[in-house]
Write an enzyme that holds these catalytic residues in place. Structure first.
Site, PDB file in Angstrom:
ATOM      1  CB  THR A  54      -0.979  -0.018   1.196  1.00  0.00           C
ATOM      2  OG1 THR A  54      -0.219  -0.122   2.399  1.00  0.00           O
ATOM      3  CG2 THR A  54      -1.947  -1.188   1.090  1.00  0.00           C
ATOM      4  CG  LEU A  56       2.041   6.064   5.013  1.00  0.00           C
ATOM      5  CD1 LEU A  56       2.978   7.220   4.664  1.00  0.00           C
ATOM      6  CD2 LEU A  56       0.996   6.511   6.021  1.00  0.00           C
ATOM      7  CB  CYS A  57       2.625   0.273   3.933  1.00  0.00           C
ATOM      8  SG  CYS A  57       1.069   0.493   4.816  1.00  0.00           S
ATOM      9  CB  SER A  58       5.195   0.598  -0.541  1.00  0.00           C
ATOM     10  OG  SER A  58       4.622  -0.684  -0.445  1.00  0.00           O
ATOM     11  CG  LEU A  62       9.344  -2.278   4.846  1.00  0.00           C
ATOM     12  CD1 LEU A  62       9.796  -2.896   6.167  1.00  0.00           C
ATOM     13  CD2 LEU A  62       8.770  -3.343   3.918  1.00  0.00           C
TER      14      LEU A  62
END
Length: 170
Positions: A54, A56-58, A62
């Site tokens: 997703t 923001l996550c990528s 992370l």
């Protein structure tokens, strides 16, 4: 009821896949791990994302932990875990693409059982994602939560790598 600082982690299992097929590159051989066994005698930074791959996550969550992994470990963390309600194959592939190997363990909670046990699950069915984890981060010392930062929708501050690094330095 969500877990709180001062409480012990609930029992449960997370799945990790660290092997890849040498012929086609696909992740293989996912292994379940008992959370309490993995946390025993260690300081763990566990951060959760609503979904692998997703935006923001990528783009930030992370990658921030991958970039600061050495500093976070130097500040006292034995391990860093990324948790998501995705299967172990997806988590392994995402971790490989994000260069997480040796820095962040990619832990899958495919059926949301562990995030439900933590009380940190949220229903994103309306957006087509089903039951997922809130975006959060915690510091765990020998199974006890010593820091917990849970984000509201659209927030990104309490769970980011820089915040966790500062908490570890306190």
């Amino acid at each position: 009821m969500a877990i709180e600082v001062g409480q012990t982690l609930p029992a449960g299992k997370l799945t990790e896949c660290v092997e890849f097929d040498p012929h086609n590159g696909c992740p293989m051989n996912p292994q379940p791990h008992d959370v309490m066994d993995m946390a025993k005698g260690k300081t763990i930074v566990l951060f959760a994302v609503p979904g692998a791959y997703t935006p923001l996550c990528s783009a930030q969550h992370l990658p921030g932990f991958v970039a600061l992994a050495d500093d976070i470990k130097a500040a006292g963390a034995d391990e860093i875990w990324c948790l998501s309600v995705n299967d172990a194959f997806v988590m392994a592939s995402w971790g490989r693409e994000q260069n997480a190997a040796g820095k962040v363990r990619m832990m899958a909670d495919g059926s949301a059982e562990y995030v439900k046990a933590l009380g940190l699950d949220r229903d994103l069915t309306g957006g087509g994602m089903g039951i997922r984890a809130y975006r959060f981060a915690m510091i765990i010392k020998d199974g006890e939560v010593t820091y917990l930062g849970v984000e509201g929708s659209g927030e990104f501050g309490k769970s980011k790598a820089e915040t966790i690094l500062e908490e570890l330095k306190k």
